[in-house]
Design a protein around this motif. Sequence first.
Motif, mmCIF file in Angstrom:
data_model
loop_
_atom_site.group_PDB
_atom_site.id
_atom_site.type_symbol
_atom_site.label_atom_id
_atom_site.label_comp_id
_atom_site.label_asym_id
_atom_site.label_seq_id
_atom_site.Cartn_x
_atom_site.Cartn_y
_atom_site.Cartn_z
ATOM 1 N N ARG A 106 0.895 -0.980 -0.053
ATOM 2 C CA ARG A 106 -0.258 0.029 0.014
ATOM 3 C C ARG A 106 0.930 1.255 0.110
ATOM 4 N NH1 ARG A 106 -0.862 3.968 3.845
ATOM 5 N NH2 ARG A 106 -2.706 5.137 3.351
ATOM 6 N N ILE A 107 1.874 1.239 0.964
ATOM 7 C CA ILE A 107 2.727 2.528 0.983
ATOM 8 C C ILE A 107 3.289 2.716 -0.293
ATOM 9 C CG2 ILE A 107 4.845 3.321 2.036
ATOM 10 C CD1 ILE A 107 3.900 1.843 4.650
ATOM 11 N N ARG A 108 3.846 1.581 -0.882
ATOM 12 C CA ARG A 108 4.517 1.669 -2.239
ATOM 13 C C ARG A 108 3.567 2.321 -3.302
ATOM 14 N NH1 ARG A 108 5.791 -3.118 -2.524
ATOM 15 N NH2 ARG A 108 7.520 -2.924 -1.366
ATOM 16 N N SER A 109 2.445 1.824 -3.398
ATOM 17 C CA SER A 109 1.602 2.630 -4.223
ATOM 18 C C SER A 109 1.250 4.021 -4.345
ATOM 19 C CB SER A 109 0.110 1.746 -4.424
ATOM 20 O OG SER A 109 -0.454 1.852 -3.274
ATOM 21 N N ILE A 110 1.367 4.404 -3.157
ATOM 22 C CA ILE A 110 0.980 5.852 -2.771
ATOM 23 C C ILE A 110 2.072 6.569 -3.023
ATOM 24 C CG2 ILE A 110 0.786 7.571 -0.744
ATOM 25 C CD1 ILE A 110 -1.777 5.875 -0.927
ATOM 26 N N LEU A 111 3.284 6.005 -2.942
ATOM 27 C CA LEU A 111 4.555 6.927 -3.248
ATOM 28 C C LEU A 111 4.561 6.803 -4.681
ATOM 29 C CD1 LEU A 111 7.327 5.386 -0.736
ATOM 30 C CD2 LEU A 111 5.677 7.243 -0.642
ATOM 31 N N VAL A 112 4.256 5.850 -5.391
ATOM 32 C CA VAL A 112 4.144 6.031 -6.876
ATOM 33 C C VAL A 112 3.433 6.657 -7.342
ATOM 34 C CG1 VAL A 112 3.806 4.352 -9.073
ATOM 35 C CG2 VAL A 112 5.217 3.372 -7.357
ATOM 36 N N ARG A 113 2.084 6.990 -6.796
ATOM 37 C CA ARG A 113 1.168 8.032 -7.430
ATOM 38 C C ARG A 113 1.881 9.377 -7.058
ATOM 39 N NH1 ARG A 113 -2.804 4.463 -5.915
ATOM 40 N NH2 ARG A 113 -3.381 5.413 -3.892
ATOM 41 N N LEU A 114 2.440 9.550 -5.898
ATOM 42 C CA LEU A 114 3.011 10.843 -5.787
ATOM 43 C C LEU A 114 3.778 11.342 -6.747
ATOM 44 C CD1 LEU A 114 3.098 10.741 -1.690
ATOM 45 C CD2 LEU A 114 1.987 12.344 -3.065
ATOM 46 N N GLU A 115 4.789 10.393 -7.154
ATOM 47 C CA GLU A 115 5.708 10.723 -8.240
ATOM 48 C C GLU A 115 5.099 11.411 -9.340
ATOM 49 O OE1 GLU A 115 8.322 6.504 -7.486
ATOM 50 O OE2 GLU A 115 7.484 6.853 -9.596
ATOM 51 N N ASP A 116 3.769 10.682 -9.880
ATOM 52 C CA ASP A 116 3.209 11.356 -10.811
ATOM 53 C C ASP A 116 2.792 12.880 -10.414
ATOM 54 O OD1 ASP A 116 3.335 9.122 -11.940
ATOM 55 O OD2 ASP A 116 1.156 8.427 -11.805
ATOM 56 N N THR A 117 2.267 13.127 -9.304
ATOM 57 C CA THR A 117 1.782 14.176 -8.794
ATOM 58 C C THR A 117 2.813 15.311 -8.985
ATOM 59 O OG1 THR A 117 0.063 13.160 -7.425
ATOM 60 C CG2 THR A 117 0.691 15.515 -7.086
ATOM 61 N N ILE A 118 4.049 14.967 -8.387
ATOM 62 C CA ILE A 118 5.109 15.859 -8.231
ATOM 63 C C ILE A 118 5.670 16.184 -9.852
ATOM 64 C CG2 ILE A 118 7.588 16.119 -7.601
ATOM 65 C CD1 ILE A 118 6.833 14.314 -5.115
ATOM 66 N N ILE A 119 5.650 15.132 -10.619
ATOM 67 C CA ILE A 119 6.197 15.616 -11.973
ATOM 68 C C ILE A 119 5.330 16.605 -12.663
ATOM 69 C CG2 ILE A 119 6.723 14.496 -14.133
ATOM 70 C CD1 ILE A 119 7.663 11.860 -12.767
ATOM 71 N N PHE A 120 3.950 16.067 -12.672
ATOM 72 C CA PHE A 120 2.941 16.806 -13.272
ATOM 73 C C PHE A 120 2.900 18.372 -12.621
ATOM 74 C CE2 PHE A 120 0.714 12.903 -14.583
ATOM 75 C CZ PHE A 120 1.121 13.080 -16.309
ATOM 76 N N GLY A 121 3.176 18.667 -11.472
ATOM 77 C CA GLY A 121 3.396 19.762 -10.804
ATOM 78 C C GLY A 121 4.568 20.576 -11.269
ATOM 79 N N LEU A 122 5.635 19.692 -11.471
ATOM 80 C CA LEU A 122 6.904 20.397 -11.940
ATOM 81 C C LEU A 122 6.906 21.132 -13.340
ATOM 82 C CD1 LEU A 122 9.522 18.271 -10.494
ATOM 83 C CD2 LEU A 122 9.038 20.478 -9.442
ATOM 84 N N ILE A 123 6.264 20.221 -14.078
ATOM 85 C CA ILE A 123 5.974 20.720 -15.593
ATOM 86 C C ILE A 123 5.110 21.855 -15.640
ATOM 87 C CG2 ILE A 123 4.539 19.857 -17.792
ATOM 88 C CD1 ILE A 123 5.492 16.924 -17.187
ATOM 89 N N GLU A 124 4.097 21.885 -14.713
ATOM 90 C CA GLU A 124 3.164 23.198 -14.708
ATOM 91 C C GLU A 124 4.020 24.449 -14.155
ATOM 92 O OE1 GLU A 124 -0.039 23.687 -15.735
ATOM 93 O OE2 GLU A 124 0.477 21.682 -16.784
ATOM 94 N N ARG A 125 4.737 24.229 -13.273
ATOM 95 C CA ARG A 125 5.352 25.315 -12.721
ATOM 96 C C ARG A 125 6.565 25.740 -13.646
ATOM 97 N NH1 ARG A 125 7.235 29.299 -11.965
ATOM 98 N NH2 ARG A 125 8.315 30.300 -9.951
ATOM 99 N N ALA A 126 7.125 24.830 -14.514
ATOM 100 C CA ALA A 126 8.042 25.244 -15.511
ATOM 101 C C ALA A 126 7.481 26.193 -16.602
ATOM 102 C CB ALA A 126 8.673 23.785 -16.244
ATOM 103 N N GLN A 127 6.316 26.168 -16.698
ATOM 104 C CA GLN A 127 5.582 27.247 -17.604
ATOM 105 C C GLN A 127 6.011 28.794 -17.475
ATOM 106 O OE1 GLN A 127 4.580 25.477 -20.262
ATOM 107 N NE2 GLN A 127 5.346 23.787 -18.780
#
Length: 300
Positions: free
Chosen positions: A17-38
């Motif tokens: 369960r913990i691993r699945s949470i951390l993997v999804r947070l990777e997506d959240t962080i990457i997409f956030g960085l993509i938005e901030r880079a604009q």
Amino acid sequence: MLSQNFMLVKDPLSLDRIRSILVRLEDTIIFGLIERAQFSHNAKMYMPGTVPELKQKGIEGSWLEWFLEETERFHAKARRYTSPDEYPFTSNLPEPIIPSLDFPKILYPNTINANKSILSFYVRSIVPRITQRATLALASLKRSNGIVGDEEYEDDGNYGSAATIDVEILQAMSKRVHYGKFVSESKFRDDPAAFIPHIRSRNREVLEGLITKPEVERKLLLRLRKKAATYAQEFSPDGDAMSNGHVSANAKIDVDGVVGLYENHIIPLTREVEVDYLLQRLDGLSEEEVDNLAKSKPLR
């Protein structure tokens, strides 16, 4: 699919369960960085006293600090920080308006909050790197309009948009780092006797060795690079990648920067949180309670 819901999940300390949470947070962080880079770096957002409108209201902190506090005050009223996996950057927050949920007792009481470090490395190291292309593009545009020198690198004015994304990224990184407590608690419950002697002797090095899996970290970084490279691509209206799987000069995010964020900041800080949590794991227990815990079978 429901692993983030503490009211429904059967075993909140399951490593799967913990691993699945951390993997999804990777997506959240990457997409956030993509938005901030604009948006440009907008360095004044992160410097205290540089927004006159805030100073006029007696606010001495930076624009981001003010924005973060105002956001967290609202979230606190909605009881966000009563959840065991949420940690605010702001102190002295208001009480929730609605009653707290009856969350299961998961973590041992502790005082660990790594958010000051998260805010520092994000502002100092991450934002300048991921916004470099937008900052340089703005400078080029200003030079074409006759603005040269230091003023080339003044901000683009998007304080609200940039800070909104900053807050989302910071909160996601905070959750990711503090999930180290869940990892430590899970591993401690699996074998208390393996940890207790080293907690008592305050041996950080041995405790770190008990919870660190180099191969898992290596796979994490490989997965992160693949994700960042994929999300950095432009896609056609039909959903086909336009760069054939290769990261182009016009990629939406600095892939190496994303990997570096994890490798140099998130992973090491998570490891520190894990060890710090273990060092507090026996606080308040009597010698008899600790001895019984060392002799006990796994609690899960």
